[in-house]
Design an enzyme around this catalytic site. Structure first.
Site, PDB file in Angstrom:
ATOM      1  N   GLU A  10       0.813  -1.215   0.000  1.00  0.00           N
ATOM      2  CA  GLU A  10       0.000   0.000   0.000  1.00  0.00           C
ATOM      3  C   GLU A  10       0.854   1.276   0.000  1.00  0.00           C
ATOM      4  OE1 GLU A  10      -3.760  -0.406   2.471  1.00  0.00           O
ATOM      5  OE2 GLU A  10      -2.500  -1.961   3.350  1.00  0.00           O
ATOM      6  N   SER A  60      -6.349  -2.131   1.383  1.00  0.00           N
ATOM      7  CA  SER A  60      -6.654  -1.466   0.117  1.00  0.00           C
ATOM      8  C   SER A  60      -7.184  -2.437  -0.942  1.00  0.00           C
ATOM      9  CB  SER A  60      -5.426  -0.710  -0.432  1.00  0.00           C
ATOM     10  OG  SER A  60      -5.113   0.385   0.387  1.00  0.00           O
ATOM     11  N   TYR A  93      -9.705   3.171  -6.233  1.00  0.00           N
ATOM     12  CA  TYR A  93      -8.727   4.221  -6.499  1.00  0.00           C
ATOM     13  C   TYR A  93      -8.553   4.622  -7.963  1.00  0.00           C
ATOM     14  CZ  TYR A  93      -7.345   3.047  -1.724  1.00  0.00           C
ATOM     15  OH  TYR A  93      -7.348   2.802  -0.375  1.00  0.00           O
ATOM     16  N   ARG A 115     -11.480   3.274  11.308  1.00  0.00           N
ATOM     17  CA  ARG A 115     -12.647   3.163  10.434  1.00  0.00           C
ATOM     18  C   ARG A 115     -13.173   1.745  10.546  1.00  0.00           C
ATOM     19  NH1 ARG A 115     -10.864   2.707   5.252  1.00  0.00           N
ATOM     20  NH2 ARG A 115     -11.651   0.573   5.203  1.00  0.00           N
ATOM     21  N   ASP A 136     -15.842  -1.079   9.191  1.00  0.00           N
ATOM     22  CA  ASP A 136     -16.658  -1.449   8.041  1.00  0.00           C
ATOM     23  C   ASP A 136     -17.634  -2.544   8.445  1.00  0.00           C
ATOM     24  OD1 ASP A 136     -14.852   0.237   6.817  1.00  0.00           O
ATOM     25  OD2 ASP A 136     -13.730  -1.364   5.840  1.00  0.00           O
ATOM     26  N   GLU A 196     -14.547  -5.398   9.213  1.00  0.00           N
ATOM     27  CA  GLU A 196     -13.185  -5.193   9.701  1.00  0.00           C
ATOM     28  C   GLU A 196     -13.004  -3.800  10.249  1.00  0.00           C
ATOM     29  OE1 GLU A 196     -10.453  -4.091   5.952  1.00  0.00           O
ATOM     30  OE2 GLU A 196     -11.277  -6.112   5.842  1.00  0.00           O
ATOM     31  N   ASN A 234      -9.951  -0.682  10.584  1.00  0.00           N
ATOM     32  CA  ASN A 234      -8.664  -0.161  10.113  1.00  0.00           C
ATOM     33  C   ASN A 234      -8.173   0.911  11.073  1.00  0.00           C
ATOM     34  OD1 ASN A 234      -8.223  -1.176   7.068  1.00  0.00           O
ATOM     35  ND2 ASN A 234     -10.402  -0.883   7.456  1.00  0.00           N
ATOM     36  N   GLY A 271      -7.500   5.326   5.122  1.00  0.00           N
ATOM     37  CA  GLY A 271      -7.005   6.230   4.096  1.00  0.00           C
ATOM     38  C   GLY A 271      -7.436   7.674   4.319  1.00  0.00           C
TER      39      GLY A 271
END
Length: 358
Positions: A19, A187, A261, A300, A302, A315, A317, A321
């Site tokens: 990443e 990612s 992305y 974050r 999810d 999950e 993080n 990002g």
């Protein structure tokens, strides 16, 4: 620190993980926001080979077409692990003072507790989760075990290792489709959606290019929702943002790297259009997941919202990002906290945690 001295924040980005380029994209956003918030910003790049450099003025932090940025040059730096004189050392031996580190590093050798351990040894304040939470959240198998142990809802999963035989009846146990992913990646790199036993070995091989430990998760039918968690102001309890929904256009099996992305295939709805009770449940679970992993600073989370209204954690993080399309800052902006205020909160939290341990 003198009252008239601006706080110097070292934004560390790049790194040895897959990443690397996403980290560069995040760093550009964070640097600009910190400058707007009044901080003295030092850009510290980590090359793909692991070398630390003072990023040059022409360092690129943006996409050029589909070409991703990377750390390629700059003045070599060494990191001082002496807590009596923490900071960086330039090529000429000069000491470069740093007040707090913002490690915008995604993936292994950055988000997995390794850099956090380095910063702990050096006695430097840093943004985000500590060693344990970073390591546990980076390994999705350990993360799910911890979440399930805390009584939180997660989908069924199995762990396999590259080169070892697959457990018999794996798809009978998990059903189809399943998602095959590197256990310690991010990612959406190396992830496959698998609907038949014939496709499973190839998907495991792809994931194993990023990590020898591979997670196989049961697919969950539901809407993809994200929620941002932030350490409470002035030592208060963690706070959850309004959730956001991720919708991927037809032609994409799931929210993969290209959809994230490199294309306009993804639609984000902020805030997500959900019943009030479902929104409250998402926020409750997001904060509970953050606390179950002993996180600090930010995360974050999810989730999936199933057709029957159930919420299933996917999950967490610990360094989400911060790119131009990233959901973490967008969710907080929609919650009334714009990006300069968000990074200011994160830096203040890091400094307060360090002061509390001294």
């Amino acid at each position: 620190m003198p009252a008239d001295k601006r706080v110097r924040v070292a934004v560390v980005f790049g790194g040895r993980s897959t990443e690397h380029s996403i980290s560069c994209l995040s760093a550009g956003t964070v640097k600009a926001a910190l400058g707007e918030a009044g901080y003295d910003v030092l850009a510290v790049g980590v090359t793909a080979a692991g070398g630390w450099v003072l990023a040059p003025p022409d360092q690129r932090y943006t996409l050029e077409g589909s070409e991703l940025p990377c750390v390629t040059g700059g003045e070599p730096l060494t990191f001082s692990c002496d807590p009596a004189a923490p900071g960086l050392i330039g090529a000429d031996g000069r000491r470069i003072e740093v007040d707090v580190v913002f490690p915008v590093l995604h993936g292994r050798f950055g988000e997995d507790g390794t850099v956090q351990g380095l910063l702990e040894i050096a006695g430097l304040a840093y943004v985000g989760a500590g060693v344990y939470a970073s390591a546990a959240a980076m390994d999705k198998a350990h993360m799910k075990t911890a979440l399930r142990g805390a009584g939180l809802p997660v989908a069924d999963y199995a762990v396999v290792h590259s080169g070892r035989p697959l457990p018999e009846g794996l798809l009978d146990m998990l059903g189809t489709p399943v998602f095959v992913k590197p256990a310690r990646g991010g990612s959406s790199i190396g992830i496959s959606k698998v609907s038949s036993a014939d496709a499973l070995p190839g998907a495991i091989s792809l994931a194993a290019q990023s990590d020898s430990k591979v997670l196989i998760e049961a697919g969950v039918s539901g809407r993809e929702i994200e929620c941002a968690v932030l350490a409470g102001a002035d030592g208060g309890p963690p706070e959850a943002s309004v959730p956001a929904e991720v919708t991927v256009a037809e032609g994409f099996d799931f929210y993969d790297f290209e959809a994230k992305y490199l294309s306009d295939a993804t639609t984000f709805t902020v805030p997500a259009q959900l019943p009030a009770e479902v929104t409250a449940r998402i926020q409750e679970l997001a904060v509970a997941a953050y606390q179950a992993l002993d996180c600090d600073g930010l995360a974050r989370v999810d989730v999936f919202v199933c057709p029957d209204g159930r919420v299933v954690l996917n999950e967490l993080n610990t360094m989400p990002g911060f790119t131009a399309v990233s959901m973490y800052p967008r969710m907080w902006a929609a919650s009334g906290l714009p990006l300069p205020g968000l990074v200011d909160r994160l830096v203040r939290d890091a400094l307060a945690r360090r002061a509390a341990t001294c």
